[in-house]
Design a protein around this motif. Structure first.
Motif, mmCIF file in Angstrom:
data_model
loop_
_atom_site.group_PDB
_atom_site.id
_atom_site.type_symbol
_atom_site.label_atom_id
_atom_site.label_comp_id
_atom_site.label_asym_id
_atom_site.label_seq_id
_atom_site.Cartn_x
_atom_site.Cartn_y
_atom_site.Cartn_z
ATOM 1 N N LYS A 1 3.772 6.256 -5.519
ATOM 2 C CA LYS A 1 3.770 6.392 -6.985
ATOM 3 C C LYS A 1 2.572 7.143 -7.552
ATOM 4 C CE LYS A 1 7.404 3.703 -7.331
ATOM 5 N NZ LYS A 1 8.661 4.338 -7.093
ATOM 6 N N VAL A 2 1.533 7.340 -6.753
ATOM 7 C CA VAL A 2 0.335 8.034 -7.244
ATOM 8 C C VAL A 2 0.457 9.534 -6.976
ATOM 9 C CG1 VAL A 2 -1.156 6.013 -6.941
ATOM 10 C CG2 VAL A 2 -0.983 7.705 -5.103
ATOM 11 N N THR B 1 0.139 12.977 -5.277
ATOM 12 C CA THR B 1 0.209 13.255 -3.844
ATOM 13 C C THR B 1 -1.166 13.319 -3.185
ATOM 14 O OG1 THR B 1 2.246 14.464 -4.217
ATOM 15 C CG2 THR B 1 1.139 14.852 -2.121
ATOM 16 N N ARG B 2 -2.130 13.938 -3.819
ATOM 17 C CA ARG B 2 -3.461 14.086 -3.214
ATOM 18 C C ARG B 2 -4.185 12.763 -3.053
ATOM 19 N NH1 ARG B 2 -6.145 18.967 -6.444
ATOM 20 N NH2 ARG B 2 -7.962 18.365 -5.214
ATOM 21 N N LEU B 3 -3.751 11.722 -3.741
ATOM 22 C CA LEU B 3 -4.370 10.398 -3.618
ATOM 23 C C LEU B 3 -3.614 9.482 -2.655
ATOM 24 C CD1 LEU B 3 -5.207 9.668 -7.359
ATOM 25 C CD2 LEU B 3 -6.769 10.470 -5.560
ATOM 26 N N ALA B 4 -2.395 9.848 -2.324
ATOM 27 C CA ALA B 4 -1.513 8.968 -1.557
ATOM 28 C C ALA B 4 -2.089 8.600 -0.191
ATOM 29 C CB ALA B 4 -0.135 9.603 -1.395
ATOM 30 N N ASP B 5 -2.693 9.537 0.508
ATOM 31 C CA ASP B 5 -3.215 9.237 1.851
ATOM 32 C C ASP B 5 -4.309 8.180 1.830
ATOM 33 O OD1 ASP B 5 -1.460 10.851 3.186
ATOM 34 O OD2 ASP B 5 -2.861 12.526 3.407
ATOM 35 N N SER B 6 -5.050 8.087 0.728
ATOM 36 C CA SER B 6 -6.105 7.077 0.662
ATOM 37 C C SER B 6 -5.530 5.665 0.554
ATOM 38 C CB SER B 6 -7.069 7.354 -0.493
ATOM 39 O OG SER B 6 -6.376 7.409 -1.710
ATOM 40 N N LEU B 7 -4.245 5.558 0.213
ATOM 41 C CA LEU B 7 -3.592 4.250 0.124
ATOM 42 C C LEU B 7 -2.771 3.897 1.363
ATOM 43 C CD1 LEU B 7 -2.495 4.402 -3.600
ATOM 44 C CD2 LEU B 7 -3.974 2.653 -2.580
ATOM 45 N N ARG B 8 -2.469 4.880 2.177
ATOM 46 C CA ARG B 8 -1.644 4.613 3.363
ATOM 47 C C ARG B 8 -2.482 3.997 4.466
ATOM 48 N NH1 ARG B 8 0.887 9.687 1.851
ATOM 49 N NH2 ARG B 8 2.884 9.130 0.903
ATOM 50 N N LYS B 9 -1.893 3.018 5.148
ATOM 51 C CA LYS B 9 -2.578 2.337 6.242
ATOM 52 C C LYS B 9 -1.926 2.715 7.564
ATOM 53 C CE LYS B 9 -3.725 -2.083 5.257
ATOM 54 N NZ LYS B 9 -3.722 -3.432 4.679
ATOM 55 N N PRO B 10 -2.707 2.785 8.625
ATOM 56 C CA PRO B 10 -2.099 2.998 9.935
ATOM 57 C C PRO B 10 -1.225 1.796 10.292
ATOM 58 C CG PRO B 10 -4.483 2.715 10.125
ATOM 59 C CD PRO B 10 -4.147 2.672 8.675
ATOM 60 N N SER B 11 -0.203 2.028 11.058
ATOM 61 C CA SER B 11 0.726 0.950 11.413
ATOM 62 C C SER B 11 0.026 -0.190 12.154
ATOM 63 C CB SER B 11 1.887 1.495 12.240
ATOM 64 O OG SER B 11 1.410 2.104 13.410
ATOM 65 N N SER B 12 -1.091 0.088 12.768
ATOM 66 C CA SER B 12 -1.836 -0.953 13.476
ATOM 67 C C SER B 12 -2.546 -1.912 12.515
ATOM 68 C CB SER B 12 -2.870 -0.320 14.409
ATOM 69 O OG SER B 12 -3.801 0.428 13.658
ATOM 70 N N ARG B 13 -2.577 -1.562 11.238
ATOM 71 C CA ARG B 13 -3.248 -2.399 10.238
ATOM 72 C C ARG B 13 -2.255 -2.824 9.159
ATOM 73 N NH1 ARG B 13 -7.860 0.439 7.799
ATOM 74 N NH2 ARG B 13 -7.808 -1.464 6.620
ATOM 75 N N SER C 1 0.832 -1.194 0.000
ATOM 76 C CA SER C 1 0.000 0.000 0.000
ATOM 77 C C SER C 1 0.877 1.258 0.000
ATOM 78 C CB SER C 1 -0.916 -0.032 1.224
ATOM 79 O OG SER C 1 -1.854 0.974 1.173
ATOM 80 N N GLN C 2 1.920 1.245 0.813
ATOM 81 C CA GLN C 2 2.852 2.378 0.865
ATOM 82 C C GLN C 2 3.605 2.524 -0.461
ATOM 83 O OE1 GLN C 2 3.286 4.800 3.301
ATOM 84 N NE2 GLN C 2 4.424 5.708 1.619
ATOM 85 N N ASP C 3 4.006 1.413 -1.054
ATOM 86 C CA ASP C 3 4.692 1.467 -2.348
ATOM 87 C C ASP C 3 3.815 2.140 -3.399
ATOM 88 O OD1 ASP C 3 6.864 0.169 -1.232
ATOM 89 O OD2 ASP C 3 6.421 -1.765 -2.174
ATOM 90 N N LEU C 4 2.531 1.798 -3.437
ATOM 91 C CA LEU C 4 1.615 2.438 -4.377
ATOM 92 C C LEU C 4 1.431 3.916 -4.037
ATOM 93 C CD1 LEU C 4 -1.231 -0.186 -4.872
ATOM 94 C CD2 LEU C 4 0.412 0.584 -6.581
ATOM 95 N N ALA C 5 1.290 4.210 -2.750
ATOM 96 C CA ALA C 5 1.107 5.607 -2.321
ATOM 97 C C ALA C 5 2.276 6.480 -2.785
ATOM 98 C CB ALA C 5 0.961 5.679 -0.808
#
Length: 133
Positions: A47-48, A50-62, A41-45
């Motif tokens: 590459k997309v 910037t405004r879309l990156a947060d929708s791909l990032r997961k909290p460390s708890s997940r 998910s972070q790898d994709l974030a």
């Protein structure tokens, strides 16, 4: 690909307004992030746009992927975007096709490898009627 290009491409492919395409894009990317590992998910974030990156990032708890199937994928996309499952399917496919164009092939292939068959099939390139290949 810029953020505006990404959203415009989704809007063109779905026939939705820019606002609807935006909601569908975020819903699909957030649901995709639920289904793949945090690392991917972070790898994709990265590459997309910037405004879309947060929708791909997961909290460390997940950190781990949530192992759900295509029906659940479409239900989640639909709930997040305010669409029913039948409307969510072509919309999510349009977002995934646009994502394919926005990130390097190796990154897209890495992400695809974590998906079950039903969702993975949504990421296949769309054949254009009348063209052979």
């Amino acid at each position: 690909m810029t953020y505006d290009d990404f959203i415009a491409t989704v809007a063109r492919r779905t026939g939705h307004s820019t606002e609807q395409a935006t909601a569908l894009t975020y819903a699909t990317l957030q649901t995709l992030a639920d289904r793949i590992s945090a690392g991917e998910s972070q790898d994709l974030a990265d590459k997309v746009p910037t405004r879309l990156a947060d929708s791909l990032r997961k909290p460390s708890s997940r950190e781990f992927a949530d192992p759900f199937d295509l029906a659940e994928f479409l239900r989640r996309v639909g709930n997040r975007a305010g669409l029913d499952d039948t409307q969510a399917a072509p919309g999510a496919a349009a977002v995934l096709s646009t994502l394919r164009e926005a990130v390097p092939d190796y990154e897209f292939d890495d992400m695809r490898s974590q998906l079950p068959t039903g969702i993975r099939q949504m990421t296949e390139p769309v054949n254009t009627p009348g063209l052979s290949g």
